[in-house]
Design a protein around this motif. Structure first.
Motif, mmCIF file in Angstrom:
data_model
loop_
_atom_site.group_PDB
_atom_site.id
_atom_site.type_symbol
_atom_site.label_atom_id
_atom_site.label_comp_id
_atom_site.label_asym_id
_atom_site.label_seq_id
_atom_site.Cartn_x
_atom_site.Cartn_y
_atom_site.Cartn_z
ATOM 1 N N ALA A 26 88.384 127.283 -4.956
ATOM 2 C CA ALA A 26 88.124 125.952 -5.395
ATOM 3 C C ALA A 26 86.949 125.736 -6.031
ATOM 4 O O ALA A 26 86.587 124.556 -6.643
ATOM 5 C CB ALA A 26 88.182 124.695 -4.590
ATOM 6 N N THR A 27 85.937 126.769 -6.185
ATOM 7 C CA THR A 27 84.684 126.574 -6.371
ATOM 8 C C THR A 27 84.636 126.405 -8.145
ATOM 9 O O THR A 27 85.249 126.815 -8.984
ATOM 10 C CB THR A 27 83.843 127.821 -6.694
ATOM 11 N N SER A 28 84.001 125.318 -8.660
ATOM 12 C CA SER A 28 84.131 124.888 -10.072
ATOM 13 C C SER A 28 83.078 125.713 -10.845
ATOM 14 O O SER A 28 82.292 126.262 -10.379
ATOM 15 C CB SER A 28 83.612 123.442 -10.271
ATOM 16 N N ASP A 29 83.472 125.670 -12.161
ATOM 17 C CA ASP A 29 82.309 126.457 -12.836
ATOM 18 C C ASP A 29 81.014 125.952 -12.991
ATOM 19 O O ASP A 29 80.309 126.608 -13.267
ATOM 20 C CB ASP A 29 83.295 126.366 -14.575
ATOM 21 N N GLU A 30 81.081 124.427 -12.988
ATOM 22 C CA GLU A 30 79.817 124.031 -12.954
ATOM 23 C C GLU A 30 78.728 124.428 -11.949
ATOM 24 O O GLU A 30 77.807 124.890 -11.902
ATOM 25 C CB GLU A 30 79.831 122.304 -12.835
ATOM 26 N N THR A 31 79.582 124.511 -10.678
ATOM 27 C CA THR A 31 78.886 124.787 -9.370
ATOM 28 C C THR A 31 78.205 126.348 -9.711
ATOM 29 O O THR A 31 77.084 127.007 -9.398
ATOM 30 C CB THR A 31 79.573 124.750 -8.272
ATOM 31 N N THR A 32 79.357 127.351 -10.253
ATOM 32 C CA THR A 32 78.918 128.613 -10.495
ATOM 33 C C THR A 32 77.770 128.797 -11.357
ATOM 34 O O THR A 32 76.856 129.582 -11.138
ATOM 35 C CB THR A 32 80.383 129.292 -10.795
ATOM 36 N N GLU A 33 77.919 128.139 -12.498
ATOM 37 C CA GLU A 33 76.997 128.093 -13.584
ATOM 38 C C GLU A 33 75.389 127.683 -13.165
ATOM 39 O O GLU A 33 74.484 128.499 -13.316
ATOM 40 C CB GLU A 33 77.313 127.410 -14.684
ATOM 41 N N ASN A 34 75.563 126.775 -12.279
ATOM 42 C CA ASN A 34 74.371 126.329 -11.451
ATOM 43 C C ASN A 34 73.621 127.162 -10.787
ATOM 44 O O ASN A 34 72.516 127.566 -10.793
ATOM 45 C CB ASN A 34 74.622 124.961 -10.649
ATOM 46 N N ILE A 35 74.523 127.899 -9.851
ATOM 47 C CA ILE A 35 73.782 128.960 -9.080
ATOM 48 C C ILE A 35 73.349 130.171 -9.578
ATOM 49 O O ILE A 35 72.365 130.723 -9.216
ATOM 50 C CB ILE A 35 74.882 129.058 -7.802
ATOM 51 N N MET A 36 74.113 130.771 -10.788
ATOM 52 C CA MET A 36 73.809 131.774 -11.667
ATOM 53 C C MET A 36 72.417 131.403 -12.196
ATOM 54 O O MET A 36 71.517 132.344 -12.207
ATOM 55 C CB MET A 36 74.892 132.089 -12.657
ATOM 56 N N GLY A 41 85.187 121.502 -1.690
ATOM 57 C CA GLY A 41 85.209 122.563 -2.035
ATOM 58 C C GLY A 41 84.993 123.246 -3.328
ATOM 59 O O GLY A 41 84.583 124.234 -3.714
ATOM 60 N N ASP A 42 85.017 122.306 -4.366
ATOM 61 C CA ASP A 42 84.379 122.634 -5.822
ATOM 62 C C ASP A 42 82.820 122.988 -5.834
ATOM 63 O O ASP A 42 82.282 123.461 -6.711
ATOM 64 C CB ASP A 42 84.741 121.707 -6.691
ATOM 65 N N LYS A 43 82.315 122.533 -4.636
ATOM 66 C CA LYS A 43 80.862 122.563 -4.572
ATOM 67 C C LYS A 43 80.204 123.518 -3.433
ATOM 68 O O LYS A 43 79.158 123.651 -3.081
ATOM 69 C CB LYS A 43 80.015 121.300 -4.219
ATOM 70 N N VAL A 44 81.377 124.276 -3.014
ATOM 71 C CA VAL A 44 80.890 125.339 -1.958
ATOM 72 C C VAL A 44 81.107 126.843 -2.799
ATOM 73 O O VAL A 44 81.852 126.927 -3.501
ATOM 74 C CB VAL A 44 81.882 125.372 -0.801
ATOM 75 N N ILE A 45 79.877 127.616 -2.241
ATOM 76 C CA ILE A 45 79.725 128.850 -3.011
ATOM 77 C C ILE A 45 79.091 130.098 -2.214
ATOM 78 O O ILE A 45 78.416 129.510 -1.205
ATOM 79 C CB ILE A 45 79.160 128.808 -4.416
ATOM 80 N N GLY A 46 79.472 131.002 -2.455
ATOM 81 C CA GLY A 46 78.626 132.143 -1.738
ATOM 82 C C GLY A 46 77.370 132.525 -2.496
ATOM 83 O O GLY A 46 77.393 132.684 -3.866
ATOM 84 N N MET A 47 76.506 132.582 -1.876
ATOM 85 C CA MET A 47 74.903 133.060 -2.439
ATOM 86 C C MET A 47 74.441 134.247 -1.479
ATOM 87 O O MET A 47 73.766 133.931 -0.652
ATOM 88 C CB MET A 47 74.075 132.047 -2.628
#
Length: 295
Positions: A157-167, A132-138
């Motif tokens: 459950a999306t992590s800060d790291e995942t969000t920062e990477n996708i941003m 869940g920490d590595k699932v995100i909407g794009m």
């Protein structure tokens, strides 16, 4: 990010693949249909030709972009080595849940799994995975190669790291990412779809015709496209699906789709992709449907 996998080769999927490939990323474009993949590559080629014609791309850059795209009909093979998987399948919850369950099994442990959904809960999608920490909407906008916005949706459950990477990745694609939280419709469609629905109600109640409603919004509100034409462009079936997600998610009658929209979708009038919606698109000419048709 190295290899990008894109699931679904329709309008959004081929646009996403086009954009990543244009910026030098190896892209695995995946669909169950070989014919759909061939059509997608043809579409990407035509869109690249348009860019060359406008002088925003060279012929060499066009050929390089196409060389970065590989096609697959087998999901497991297509995603096995991907660092990011972007799902762009039909806007149906059960289909997306099945895809993400499979992705969790097939994608490497460190891969980020993103959905291009325009309204379905990222938290719900993530619940069928063990990451869940590595699932995100794009959520890219259509047409993807042109539109700058990417709605980046954080699930519960999306992590800060995942969000920062996708941003950061979105910015590398020359996009403008906007971080939003996971509630029905997110920001774009929570605001847009009730407006489109109200425009349809305005037609349904015979306040004004198609062209008149769109003209008021274009000239009075400085919208580049009227809401009824935009609905045709998005797809009336997609608009209906999003409104139903909003209605179910919030339980508020203001999100109930107009009966006219329901009937048009049931009749197969889905907008540009079916050749008819609020406008007819026969022979490449856009003509508003007369008001009597909607009474």
């Amino acid at each position: 990010m190295n290899t990008i996998a894109v699931i679904g080769s329709g309008t959004m999927g081929n646009g996403i693949a086009h954009t990543f490939a244009q910026f030098g990323y190896p892209v695995n474009l995946i669909d169950i249909s070989k014919e759909a993949l061939e059509k997608a590559i043809s579409t990407i080629g035509k869109n690249l030709d348009r860019q060359v014609g406008k002088g925003t791309l060279t012929e060499a850059e066009k050929m390089a972009t196409l060389s970065h795209i590989s096609t697959f009909t087998d999901l497991q093979t297509g995603v096995a080595h991907a660092d990011l998987v972007v799902e762009a399948a039909t806007e149906q919850l059960e289909l997306k849940l099945k895809i993400f369950k499979d992705l969790d099994a097939f994608a490497k442990p460190g891969a980020i799994l993103a959905s291009n959904t325009s309204s379905i809960s990222i938290t719900r999608i993530a619940s069928v995975t063990g990451r869940g920490d590595k699932v995100i909407g794009m959520h890219f906008m259509n047409p993807v190669p042109v539109m700058k916005l990417v709605e980046v949706i954080r699930g519960y459950a999306t992590s800060d790291e995942t969000t920062e990477n996708i941003m950061a990745l979105s910015k590398k694609l020359a996009k403008v990412p906007v971080e939003v939280n996971d509630y029905p419709g997110f920001v774009a469609n929570r605001i847009l779809m009730p407006m489109i629905n109200e425009a349809i109600y305005t037609l349904y109640e015979n306040v004004a015709g198609v062209a008149e409603i769109d003209t008021v919004m274009k000239l009075g509100m400085a919208h580049p496209m009227g809401p009824l034409q935009l609905a045709d462009f998005i797809g009336l079936d997609v608009c209906l699906a999003i409104l139903r997600v909003l209605q179910e998610g919030f339980g508020h009658p203001k999100y109930a789709p107009c009966p006219l929209l329901v009937n048009m979708v049931a009749a197969g009038h889905k907008g540009i992709k079916s050749g008819a919606g609020f406008y007819n698109y026969a022979n490449g000419v856009k003509e508003p449907v007369v008001a009597a048709k909607f009474l």
